[in-house]
Motif scaffolding. Structure first.
Motif, PDB file in Angstrom:
ATOM      1  N   THR A 156      -8.408   4.292 -33.983  1.00 30.18           N
ATOM      2  CA  THR A 156      -9.053   4.445 -34.909  1.00 30.18           C
ATOM      3  C   THR A 156     -10.720   3.930 -34.461  1.00 30.18           C
ATOM      4  OG1 THR A 156      -9.056   2.467 -36.000  1.00 30.18           O
ATOM      5  CG2 THR A 156      -7.806   4.499 -36.815  1.00 30.18           C
ATOM      6  N   GLN A 157     -10.482   3.063 -33.374  1.00 29.94           N
ATOM      7  CA  GLN A 157     -11.869   2.586 -32.720  1.00 29.94           C
ATOM      8  C   GLN A 157     -11.761   2.162 -31.012  1.00 29.94           C
ATOM      9  OE1 GLN A 157     -12.476  -2.076 -33.811  1.00 29.94           O
ATOM     10  NE2 GLN A 157     -12.961  -0.535 -35.185  1.00 29.94           N
ATOM     11  N   ILE A 158     -12.660   2.239 -30.410  1.00 32.51           N
ATOM     12  CA  ILE A 158     -12.622   1.786 -28.969  1.00 32.51           C
ATOM     13  C   ILE A 158     -13.842   1.122 -28.808  1.00 32.51           C
ATOM     14  CG2 ILE A 158     -12.554   2.373 -26.778  1.00 32.51           C
ATOM     15  CD1 ILE A 158     -11.419   5.179 -27.463  1.00 32.51           C
ATOM     16  N   VAL A 167     -16.229  12.453 -33.780  1.00 31.00           N
ATOM     17  CA  VAL A 167     -15.519  13.258 -34.672  1.00 31.00           C
ATOM     18  C   VAL A 167     -14.614  13.998 -33.599  1.00 31.00           C
ATOM     19  CG1 VAL A 167     -15.600  14.939 -36.130  1.00 31.00           C
ATOM     20  CG2 VAL A 167     -17.414  13.563 -36.365  1.00 31.00           C
ATOM     21  N   SER A 168     -13.400  13.786 -33.709  1.00 33.91           N
ATOM     22  CA  SER A 168     -12.258  14.080 -32.737  1.00 33.91           C
ATOM     23  C   SER A 168     -12.071  15.644 -33.020  1.00 33.91           C
ATOM     24  CB  SER A 168     -11.015  13.471 -32.737  1.00 33.91           C
ATOM     25  OG  SER A 168     -10.058  14.024 -31.881  1.00 33.91           O
ATOM     26  N   ARG A 169     -11.630  16.514 -32.145  1.00 37.07           N
ATOM     27  CA  ARG A 169     -11.227  17.724 -32.272  1.00 37.07           C
ATOM     28  C   ARG A 169      -9.616  17.934 -32.318  1.00 37.07           C
ATOM     29  NH1 ARG A 169     -15.087  19.055 -27.429  1.00 37.07           N
ATOM     30  NH2 ARG A 169     -14.333  16.982 -27.049  1.00 37.07           N
ATOM     31  N   ALA A 170      -9.140  16.552 -32.388  1.00 34.54           N
ATOM     32  CA  ALA A 170      -7.734  16.462 -32.303  1.00 34.54           C
ATOM     33  C   ALA A 170      -7.167  15.878 -33.743  1.00 34.54           C
ATOM     34  CB  ALA A 170      -7.178  15.678 -31.191  1.00 34.54           C
ATOM     35  N   ALA A 171      -5.921  15.804 -34.036  1.00 31.79           N
ATOM     36  CA  ALA A 171      -5.353  15.341 -35.265  1.00 31.79           C
ATOM     37  C   ALA A 171      -4.448  14.379 -34.712  1.00 31.79           C
ATOM     38  CB  ALA A 171      -4.741  16.049 -36.234  1.00 31.79           C
ATOM     39  N   LYS A 172      -4.328  13.154 -35.286  1.00 31.78           N
ATOM     40  CA  LYS A 172      -3.142  11.995 -35.001  1.00 31.78           C
ATOM     41  C   LYS A 172      -1.793  12.837 -35.149  1.00 31.78           C
ATOM     42  CE  LYS A 172      -1.275   7.945 -36.505  1.00 31.78           C
ATOM     43  NZ  LYS A 172      -1.189   6.672 -37.782  1.00 31.78           N
ATOM     44  N   LEU A 173      -1.056  12.606 -34.016  1.00 31.89           N
ATOM     45  CA  LEU A 173       0.130  13.177 -34.010  1.00 31.89           C
ATOM     46  C   LEU A 173       1.257  12.436 -34.931  1.00 31.89           C
ATOM     47  CD1 LEU A 173       0.776  12.939 -30.082  1.00 31.89           C
ATOM     48  CD2 LEU A 173       0.210  15.021 -31.511  1.00 31.89           C
ATOM     49  N   GLU A 174       2.044  13.003 -35.331  1.00 31.38           N
ATOM     50  CA  GLU A 174       2.989  12.660 -36.499  1.00 31.38           C
ATOM     51  C   GLU A 174       3.637  11.532 -36.041  1.00 31.38           C
ATOM     52  OE1 GLU A 174       5.291  15.391 -38.673  1.00 31.38           O
ATOM     53  OE2 GLU A 174       3.611  17.184 -38.707  1.00 31.38           O
ATOM     54  N   LEU A 228      -7.720  12.131 -27.095  1.00 34.90           N
ATOM     55  CA  LEU A 228      -6.362  11.489 -26.925  1.00 34.90           C
ATOM     56  C   LEU A 228      -6.022  10.297 -27.269  1.00 34.90           C
ATOM     57  CD1 LEU A 228      -3.632  11.069 -25.126  1.00 34.90           C
ATOM     58  CD2 LEU A 228      -4.962  10.138 -23.168  1.00 34.90           C
ATOM     59  N   ALA A 229      -7.161   9.382 -27.633  1.00 31.66           N
ATOM     60  CA  ALA A 229      -7.038   8.148 -28.673  1.00 31.66           C
ATOM     61  C   ALA A 229      -6.710   8.673 -29.988  1.00 31.66           C
ATOM     62  CB  ALA A 229      -8.460   7.512 -28.406  1.00 31.66           C
ATOM     63  N   LYS A 230      -7.333   9.548 -30.318  1.00 33.31           N
ATOM     64  CA  LYS A 230      -7.109  10.098 -31.756  1.00 33.31           C
ATOM     65  C   LYS A 230      -5.716  10.530 -32.178  1.00 33.31           C
ATOM     66  CE  LYS A 230      -7.948  11.587 -36.075  1.00 33.31           C
ATOM     67  NZ  LYS A 230      -8.604  10.845 -36.960  1.00 33.31           N
ATOM     68  N   LEU A 231      -5.063  11.213 -30.955  1.00 35.72           N
ATOM     69  CA  LEU A 231      -3.755  11.793 -31.008  1.00 35.72           C
ATOM     70  C   LEU A 231      -2.757  10.700 -31.147  1.00 35.72           C
ATOM     71  CD1 LEU A 231      -3.855  14.547 -28.171  1.00 35.72           C
ATOM     72  CD2 LEU A 231      -3.444  14.862 -30.516  1.00 35.72           C
ATOM     73  N   ARG A 275     -19.163   0.076 -29.643  1.00 35.43           N
ATOM     74  CA  ARG A 275     -17.944   0.379 -30.391  1.00 35.43           C
ATOM     75  C   ARG A 275     -18.149   1.985 -30.757  1.00 35.43           C
ATOM     76  NH1 ARG A 275     -16.215  -3.008 -34.443  1.00 35.43           N
ATOM     77  NH2 ARG A 275     -15.601  -3.972 -32.678  1.00 35.43           N
ATOM     78  N   ILE A 276     -16.962   2.593 -30.450  1.00 32.52           N
ATOM     79  CA  ILE A 276     -16.994   3.958 -30.932  1.00 32.52           C
ATOM     80  C   ILE A 276     -15.883   4.157 -32.039  1.00 32.52           C
ATOM     81  CG2 ILE A 276     -16.191   6.314 -30.135  1.00 32.52           C
ATOM     82  CD1 ILE A 276     -16.888   4.008 -27.408  1.00 32.52           C
ATOM     83  N   GLU A 277     -16.169   4.605 -33.373  1.00 31.35           N
ATOM     84  CA  GLU A 277     -15.363   4.800 -34.332  1.00 31.35           C
ATOM     85  C   GLU A 277     -14.790   6.093 -34.250  1.00 31.35           C
ATOM     86  OE1 GLU A 277     -14.668   2.764 -36.590  1.00 31.35           O
ATOM     87  OE2 GLU A 277     -16.042   1.090 -36.247  1.00 31.35           O
ATOM     88  N   ILE A 278     -13.657   6.451 -34.171  1.00 31.61           N
ATOM     89  CA  ILE A 278     -12.875   7.577 -33.998  1.00 31.61           C
ATOM     90  C   ILE A 278     -12.395   8.122 -35.315  1.00 31.61           C
ATOM     91  CG2 ILE A 278     -11.091   9.034 -32.894  1.00 31.61           C
ATOM     92  CD1 ILE A 278     -12.535   7.789 -30.784  1.00 31.61           C
ATOM     93  N   ARG A 279     -13.252   9.261 -35.576  1.00 29.41           N
ATOM     94  CA  ARG A 279     -12.650  10.044 -36.879  1.00 29.41           C
ATOM     95  C   ARG A 279     -11.959  11.317 -36.887  1.00 29.41           C
ATOM     96  NH1 ARG A 279     -13.811   5.780 -39.152  1.00 29.41           N
ATOM     97  NH2 ARG A 279     -15.918   5.021 -39.183  1.00 29.41           N
TER      98      ARG A 279
END
Length: 158
Positions: free
Chosen positions: A141-143, A41-48, A134-137, A154-158
């Motif tokens: 969505t997954q690594i 669960v990322s502390r970041a949000a996807k960049l616009e 960084l991946a989330k930014l 597998r890491i699911e990025i939320r």
């Protein structure tokens, strides 16, 4: 009527299996069957302005950095998926990233590199964000990380 219900159930199951196969088409080609998963669960949000192009550019830049080093690369990294939203990291040598602990050590090293980035410094998050953030930014969505032999995580990025 019973035969029709059975046929309909079979059809629905085949659709589900086809969708799952499409989602996992990289499994068995780039890496073996996924042996473990986790959710971050990322502390970041996807960049616009994150886009397929930006994710591919990131992977291209990181690949160039890896190949510019004076030693052989330890892994290959690439983006896959319709929107290049799946990051795949595969070891290029035996005995690398073949346990969850070695995979986590790789991502800790990548976190150290990410913390040097202008992006992290611009947002003043270099002490808090990880490579997964960084991946989330960037909109991944997954690594998936693999030793290229028997281990795939597998890491699911939320």
């Amino acid at each position: 009527m019973k035969a029709m219900k059975i046929a309909l159930a079979g059809f629905v199951l085949s659709l589900v299996a086809t969708a799952a196969a499409a989602d996992e088409r990289h499994e068995g080609y780039y890496y073996p069957e996924i042996s473990s998963t986790e959710e971050y669960v990322s502390r970041a949000a996807k960049l616009e302005d994150s886009s397929r192009s930006r994710r591919i550019g990131f992977v291209t830049g990181l690949t160039k950095f890896i190949y510019d080093q004076p030693y052989p690369p330890q892994f290959a990294i690439f983006a896959k998926g319709e929107d290049a939203e799946k990051l795949i990291v595969v070891a290029t040598g035996d005995g690398q990233f073949n346990t969850i602990y070695r995979a986590r050590a790789l991502f800790a090293s990548l976190t150290a590199l990410a913390r040097l980035s202008p992006l992290f410094r611009e947002f003043a998050v270099e002490e808090y964000f990880t490579f997964f953030d960084l991946a989330k930014l960037l909109g991944f969505t997954q690594i998936t990380v693999s030793d290229g032999d028997t281990f795939a995580h597998r890491i699911e990025i939320r």
